[in-house]
Design an enzyme around this catalytic site. Structure first.
Site, PDB file in Angstrom:
ATOM      1  N   ARG A 145     -41.853  36.588 -16.525  1.00 40.59           N
ATOM      2  CA  ARG A 145     -40.723  35.730 -16.133  1.00 40.59           C
ATOM      3  C   ARG A 145     -39.859  35.374 -17.343  1.00 40.59           C
ATOM      4  NH1 ARG A 145     -42.916  30.648 -13.097  1.00 40.59           N
ATOM      5  NH2 ARG A 145     -40.740  30.512 -12.391  1.00 40.59           N
TER       6      ARG A 145
ATOM      7  N   HIS B 135     -47.566  23.926 -11.831  1.00 48.24           N
ATOM      8  CA  HIS B 135     -47.909  23.826 -10.408  1.00 48.24           C
ATOM      9  C   HIS B 135     -49.166  22.974 -10.215  1.00 48.24           C
ATOM     10  CE1 HIS B 135     -45.276  27.377 -10.251  1.00 48.24           C
ATOM     11  NE2 HIS B 135     -45.060  27.018  -9.004  1.00 48.24           N
TER      12      HIS B 135
ATOM     13  N   ASP C 280     -37.626  20.267 -10.609  1.00 47.78           N
ATOM     14  CA  ASP C 280     -38.543  21.271 -10.090  1.00 47.78           C
ATOM     15  C   ASP C 280     -39.256  20.622  -8.897  1.00 47.78           C
ATOM     16  OD1 ASP C 280     -39.889  23.652  -9.849  1.00 47.78           O
ATOM     17  OD2 ASP C 280     -40.658  23.684 -11.893  1.00 47.78           O
TER      18      ASP C 280
END
Length: 369
Positions: free
Chosen positions: A142, A185, A257
């Site tokens: 990424r 996460h 986010d």
């Protein structure tokens, strides 16, 4: 402060929401009609075909009275929500390895055309986190480079490609997850790095692209050398208002986010996180899945705005910014027709051809090295 019914109608403009399911349900219709959110976000769980996705987004639009951000995380590589519909898109690192800026732009354009065909107008990409060793396991393909100039060069072209396809882009994850060795996460990473090192490296792409990215997405990591505590950047007035808005001079929209991530929930329950993101200077709270979390956040924002005049003014400022952005954004007003089988086949073929172009360009570069 605005009167109660007026502020309740506007609080939804601070939310971009996700949900379960692949079709419009009475429950989802009721939620969207009541909250009038700024936008919706879809994931692979919501996407089974091009026509179904377009129909679902159209149904979402019909529930709200202002233009809707129809959002997706579509980077290519590991983060590819369309893989089962259009085929796989190459990862940012693979495209960057070609060292061909025309392919960087083509990457954004072809992903943008995929988004537009399915009914999306906003892509939470590209990543501008630096590719440092600390985050390699988490970020992998990424992130494109440890050099902020290279990162900005790739992102600038990718954003231009998205724009040419009629898609809004967002650079992420401010102020940078390059030195974060935990996955936000699940955990709250703590980046032990000085202000000067952050400013010169991790923050440099945001400075370079401040006029070119419609949105900046703020990450869930703590930077104690800057804030002197372990507050995530997504909830930090120091980071959002003082650094991003004032010091960098960013004038676009600031989005959190996903507030359901473990990284931020380690710091605050979701409704408090939503309030603190807005209080810190953010404009849009991203809540990607659970309806109860969406409702709790909406009600907490409304309650705080009714209780605290200063917070109500902060809310009004962001609502005005979001509505002004919507009013002038041609991307939000354009809508593509329902994609035909031929259109989807064309998108799939272009993606495959682009992937081959990237592969061959990389081989050629290696041979020349």
């Amino acid at each position: 402060m605005k009167k109660k019914d007026s502020i309740s109608e506007e609080i939804g403009q601070l939310l971009i929401v996700g949900f379960d399911g692949t079709e419009m349900s009475p429950q989802l219709r009721s939620l969207l009609t009541r909250l009038q959110p700024a936008g919706v976000i879809l994931f692979a769980r919501n996407i089974t075909s091009g026509e179904q996705t377009h129909r679902l987004l159209h149904a979402c639009r019909s529930c709200v009275s202002t233009p809707l951000f129809t959002c997706v995380d579509m980077e290519g590589g590991r983060v590819d929500r369309f893989r089962n519909v259009t085929g796989a898109a190459p990862a940012a690192a693979d495209v960057f390895a070609t060292a061909d800026s025309r392919l960087y732009r083509r990457h954004g354009k072809i992903i943008g055309e995929s988004c537009r065909a399915l009914g999306f107008n906003t892509d939470f990409a590209p990543v501008v986190d630096l590719a440092f060793e600390a985050s390699r396991k988490v970020m992998s393909s990424r992130a494109v480079s440890a050099d902020p100039r290279d990162v900005a060069a790739y992102a600038r072209e990718f954003l231009a490609g998205l724009r040419s396809a009629g898609i809004l882009g967002a650079i992420k994850h401010f102020p940078g997850l390059g030195e974060a060795n935990l996955d936000t996460h699940h955990e709250l990473p703590c980046v032990e790095k000085s202000w000067k090192k952050l400013w010169d490296a991790d923050i440099a792409p945001y400075r370079a692209l401040r006029r070119e990215s419609p949105l900046v997405l703020v990450g869930h990591a703590a930077y104690p050398a800057v804030t002197h505590d372990r507050t995530p950047a997504s909830l930090s007035k120091k980071w959002i208002t003082e650094v991003l808005r004032k010091k960098i001079g960013y004038r676009g929209l600031v989005v959190s986010d996903d507030l359901e991530m473990g990284g931020v929930l380690k710091a605050a329950p979701i409704e408090q996180a939503a309030v603190e993101h807005i209080r810190a200077g953010g404009d849009l709270c991203l809540i990607c899945h659970i309806e109860e979390h969406v409702i709790r956040s909406y009600e907490a924002l409304l309650k705080e705005a009714q209780r605290d005049g200063r917070f109500a003014r902060r809310v009004n400022e962001s609502v005005a910014r979001v509505l002004a952005f919507k009013k002038k954004s041609k991307e939000l007003k354009r809508s593509a027709p329902v994609p035909t089988a031929a259109k989807l086949a064309k998108v799939s073929r272009q993606l495959w051809e682009f992937s081959e172009q990237v592969r061959l360009a990389t081989i050629k570069r290696q041979d020349e090295a």
